[in-house]
Design a protein around this motif. Structure first.
Motif, PDB file in Angstrom:
ATOM      1  N   SER A  21       0.838  -1.197   0.000  1.00  0.00           N
ATOM      2  CA  SER A  21       0.000   0.000   0.000  1.00  0.00           C
ATOM      3  C   SER A  21       0.872   1.245   0.000  1.00  0.00           C
ATOM      4  O   SER A  21       1.763   1.377   0.841  1.00  0.00           O
ATOM      5  CB  SER A  21      -0.892   0.030   1.239  1.00  0.00           C
ATOM      6  OG  SER A  21      -1.793  -1.042   1.215  1.00  0.00           O
ATOM      7  N   LEU A  22       0.612   2.144  -0.921  1.00  0.00           N
ATOM      8  CA  LEU A  22       1.302   3.421  -0.996  1.00  0.00           C
ATOM      9  C   LEU A  22       0.277   4.504  -0.704  1.00  0.00           C
ATOM     10  O   LEU A  22      -0.851   4.441  -1.205  1.00  0.00           O
ATOM     11  CB  LEU A  22       1.904   3.630  -2.391  1.00  0.00           C
ATOM     12  CG  LEU A  22       3.123   2.767  -2.770  1.00  0.00           C
ATOM     13  CD1 LEU A  22       2.781   1.309  -2.879  1.00  0.00           C
ATOM     14  CD2 LEU A  22       3.726   3.257  -4.073  1.00  0.00           C
ATOM     15  N   HIS A  23       0.652   5.464   0.110  1.00  0.00           N
ATOM     16  CA  HIS A  23      -0.297   6.497   0.520  1.00  0.00           C
ATOM     17  C   HIS A  23       0.219   7.882   0.161  1.00  0.00           C
ATOM     18  O   HIS A  23       1.420   8.128   0.193  1.00  0.00           O
ATOM     19  CB  HIS A  23      -0.542   6.422   2.036  1.00  0.00           C
ATOM     20  CG  HIS A  23      -1.085   5.113   2.471  1.00  0.00           C
ATOM     21  ND1 HIS A  23      -2.418   4.778   2.354  1.00  0.00           N
ATOM     22  CD2 HIS A  23      -0.472   4.027   2.993  1.00  0.00           C
ATOM     23  CE1 HIS A  23      -2.592   3.541   2.799  1.00  0.00           C
ATOM     24  NE2 HIS A  23      -1.433   3.069   3.198  1.00  0.00           N
ATOM     25  N   CYS A  24      -0.719   8.759  -0.165  1.00  0.00           N
ATOM     26  CA  CYS A  24      -0.388  10.126  -0.519  1.00  0.00           C
ATOM     27  C   CYS A  24      -1.502  11.011   0.027  1.00  0.00           C
ATOM     28  O   CYS A  24      -2.679  10.716  -0.193  1.00  0.00           O
ATOM     29  CB  CYS A  24      -0.329  10.222  -2.042  1.00  0.00           C
ATOM     30  SG  CYS A  24      -0.018  11.864  -2.667  1.00  0.00           S
ATOM     31  N   HIS A  25      -1.123  12.077   0.765  1.00  0.00           N
ATOM     32  CA  HIS A  25      -2.176  12.903   1.349  1.00  0.00           C
ATOM     33  C   HIS A  25      -1.678  14.315   1.621  1.00  0.00           C
ATOM     34  O   HIS A  25      -0.543  14.513   2.025  1.00  0.00           O
ATOM     35  CB  HIS A  25      -2.669  12.272   2.653  1.00  0.00           C
ATOM     36  CG  HIS A  25      -3.852  12.986   3.211  1.00  0.00           C
ATOM     37  ND1 HIS A  25      -5.096  12.944   2.626  1.00  0.00           N
ATOM     38  CD2 HIS A  25      -3.970  13.787   4.296  1.00  0.00           C
ATOM     39  CE1 HIS A  25      -5.935  13.683   3.334  1.00  0.00           C
ATOM     40  NE2 HIS A  25      -5.277  14.205   4.349  1.00  0.00           N
ATOM     41  N   CYS A  83       3.770  11.089  -6.191  1.00  0.00           N
ATOM     42  CA  CYS A  83       2.351  11.386  -6.232  1.00  0.00           C
ATOM     43  C   CYS A  83       2.157  12.879  -6.434  1.00  0.00           C
ATOM     44  O   CYS A  83       2.946  13.683  -5.929  1.00  0.00           O
ATOM     45  CB  CYS A  83       1.752  10.926  -4.907  1.00  0.00           C
ATOM     46  SG  CYS A  83       0.138  11.602  -4.577  1.00  0.00           S
ATOM     47  N   ILE A  84       1.119  13.233  -7.191  1.00  0.00           N
ATOM     48  CA  ILE A  84       0.773  14.637  -7.398  1.00  0.00           C
ATOM     49  C   ILE A  84      -0.641  14.873  -6.883  1.00  0.00           C
ATOM     50  O   ILE A  84      -1.561  14.135  -7.229  1.00  0.00           O
ATOM     51  CB  ILE A  84       0.870  15.023  -8.889  1.00  0.00           C
ATOM     52  CG1 ILE A  84       2.329  14.925  -9.353  1.00  0.00           C
ATOM     53  CG2 ILE A  84       0.333  16.439  -9.113  1.00  0.00           C
ATOM     54  CD1 ILE A  84       2.554  15.309 -10.792  1.00  0.00           C
ATOM     55  N   ALA A  85      -0.777  15.888  -6.031  1.00  0.00           N
ATOM     56  CA  ALA A  85      -2.088  16.334  -5.540  1.00  0.00           C
ATOM     57  C   ALA A  85      -2.519  17.507  -6.415  1.00  0.00           C
ATOM     58  O   ALA A  85      -1.742  18.443  -6.623  1.00  0.00           O
ATOM     59  CB  ALA A  85      -1.991  16.770  -4.083  1.00  0.00           C
ATOM     60  N   THR A  86      -3.745  17.452  -6.945  1.00  0.00           N
ATOM     61  CA  THR A  86      -4.227  18.475  -7.870  1.00  0.00           C
ATOM     62  C   THR A  86      -5.601  18.974  -7.450  1.00  0.00           C
ATOM     63  O   THR A  86      -6.455  18.186  -7.046  1.00  0.00           O
ATOM     64  CB  THR A  86      -4.356  17.868  -9.297  1.00  0.00           C
ATOM     65  OG1 THR A  86      -3.126  17.238  -9.657  1.00  0.00           O
ATOM     66  CG2 THR A  86      -4.691  18.941 -10.323  1.00  0.00           C
ATOM     67  N   ASN A  87      -5.809  20.287  -7.561  1.00  0.00           N
ATOM     68  CA  ASN A  87      -7.154  20.833  -7.454  1.00  0.00           C
ATOM     69  C   ASN A  87      -7.261  22.021  -8.412  1.00  0.00           C
ATOM     70  O   ASN A  87      -6.338  22.270  -9.199  1.00  0.00           O
ATOM     71  CB  ASN A  87      -7.514  21.191  -6.005  1.00  0.00           C
ATOM     72  CG  ASN A  87      -6.766  22.400  -5.484  1.00  0.00           C
ATOM     73  OD1 ASN A  87      -6.070  23.109  -6.207  1.00  0.00           O
ATOM     74  ND2 ASN A  87      -6.905  22.651  -4.198  1.00  0.00           N
ATOM     75  N   ASP A  88      -8.366  22.747  -8.360  1.00  0.00           N
ATOM     76  CA  ASP A  88      -8.593  23.848  -9.303  1.00  0.00           C
ATOM     77  C   ASP A  88      -7.537  24.948  -9.204  1.00  0.00           C
ATOM     78  O   ASP A  88      -7.333  25.690 -10.153  1.00  0.00           O
ATOM     79  CB  ASP A  88      -9.974  24.475  -9.059  1.00  0.00           C
ATOM     80  CG  ASP A  88     -11.102  23.502  -9.382  1.00  0.00           C
ATOM     81  OD1 ASP A  88     -10.836  22.483 -10.054  1.00  0.00           O
ATOM     82  OD2 ASP A  88     -12.240  23.753  -8.951  1.00  0.00           O
ATOM     83  N   ALA A  92       0.717  19.968  -6.452  1.00  0.00           N
ATOM     84  CA  ALA A  92       1.973  19.834  -5.718  1.00  0.00           C
ATOM     85  C   ALA A  92       2.382  18.374  -5.765  1.00  0.00           C
ATOM     86  O   ALA A  92       1.542  17.481  -5.803  1.00  0.00           O
ATOM     87  CB  ALA A  92       1.801  20.291  -4.271  1.00  0.00           C
ATOM     88  N   LYS A  93       3.690  18.144  -5.789  1.00  0.00           N
ATOM     89  CA  LYS A  93       4.222  16.795  -5.978  1.00  0.00           C
ATOM     90  C   LYS A  93       5.105  16.417  -4.799  1.00  0.00           C
ATOM     91  O   LYS A  93       5.827  17.264  -4.270  1.00  0.00           O
ATOM     92  CB  LYS A  93       5.041  16.802  -7.270  1.00  0.00           C
ATOM     93  CG  LYS A  93       5.650  15.476  -7.646  1.00  0.00           C
ATOM     94  CD  LYS A  93       6.372  15.595  -8.990  1.00  0.00           C
ATOM     95  CE  LYS A  93       6.790  14.242  -9.483  1.00  0.00           C
ATOM     96  NZ  LYS A  93       8.204  14.042  -9.619  1.00  0.00           N
ATOM     97  N   CYS A  94       5.041  15.145  -4.389  1.00  0.00           N
ATOM     98  CA  CYS A  94       5.951  14.706  -3.326  1.00  0.00           C
ATOM     99  C   CYS A  94       7.243  14.191  -3.959  1.00  0.00           C
ATOM    100  O   CYS A  94       7.315  13.932  -5.152  1.00  0.00           O
ATOM    101  CB  CYS A  94       5.306  13.631  -2.447  1.00  0.00           C
ATOM    102  SG  CYS A  94       5.137  12.012  -3.222  1.00  0.00           S
ATOM    103  N   GLU A  95       8.262  14.048  -3.130  1.00  0.00           N
ATOM    104  CA  GLU A  95       9.538  13.496  -3.579  1.00  0.00           C
ATOM    105  C   GLU A  95       9.356  12.061  -4.069  1.00  0.00           C
ATOM    106  O   GLU A  95       8.560  11.311  -3.503  1.00  0.00           O
ATOM    107  CB  GLU A  95      10.530  13.453  -2.393  1.00  0.00           C
ATOM    108  CG  GLU A  95      11.057  14.800  -1.986  1.00  0.00           C
ATOM    109  CD  GLU A  95      12.035  15.359  -2.998  1.00  0.00           C
ATOM    110  OE1 GLU A  95      12.956  14.636  -3.417  1.00  0.00           O
ATOM    111  OE2 GLU A  95      11.867  16.537  -3.381  1.00  0.00           O
ATOM    112  N   GLU A  96      10.122  11.690  -5.086  1.00  0.00           N
ATOM    113  CA  GLU A  96      10.099  10.296  -5.536  1.00  0.00           C
ATOM    114  C   GLU A  96      10.690   9.410  -4.440  1.00  0.00           C
ATOM    115  O   GLU A  96      11.650   9.806  -3.781  1.00  0.00           O
ATOM    116  CB  GLU A  96      10.946  10.124  -6.799  1.00  0.00           C
ATOM    117  CG  GLU A  96      10.280  10.621  -8.043  1.00  0.00           C
ATOM    118  CD  GLU A  96      11.049  10.223  -9.299  1.00  0.00           C
ATOM    119  OE1 GLU A  96      10.395  10.037 -10.326  1.00  0.00           O
ATOM    120  OE2 GLU A  96      12.284  10.102  -9.237  1.00  0.00           O
TER     121      GLU A  96
END
Length: 101
Positions: A21-25, A83-88, A92-96
């Motif tokens: 499981s990989l999580h991004c938040h 992971c990239i978090a996107t909204n309107d 923003a992207k987290c480190e690989e």
């Protein structure tokens, strides 16, 4: 409000055939962010069956929660995940992070 850099958790090493499981938040963005995962800078399709590349990995990606679950990993799943978090308002992207199978 533009998303903040999401917190990503990626397991360092997973035995072949096990689940992972990989999580991004992130919780600053408004409206709520949707999440997309990348392996080695290639986007992972939200649906593993509709992936353009023939890839026999089975995973479930929930864009609303940012959770990526591999049901049974194999060698081909090794790589650098981000992971990239996107909204309107933006994204923003987290480190690989490396996941070894």
């Amino acid at each position: 409000v533009k998303p903040m850099t999401p917190r990503c958790s990626v397991p360092k090493a997973v035995p072949v055939g096990k689940s992972a499981s990989l999580h991004c938040h992130e919780n600053e963005g408004f409206p709520k962010s949707t999440y997309s995962w990348y392996r080695n800078s290639e986007p992972l399709s939200p649906d593993s069956k509709s992936s353009i590349k023939p890839h026999n990995s089975s995973y479930t990606l929930n864009p609303a929660t940012g959770t990526l679950v591999f049901h049974a990993v194999h060698k081909g799943d090794t790589g650098r995940y981000s992971c990239i978090a996107t909204n309107d308002a933006g994204f923003a992207k987290c480190e690989e992070q490396e996941m070894e199978v």
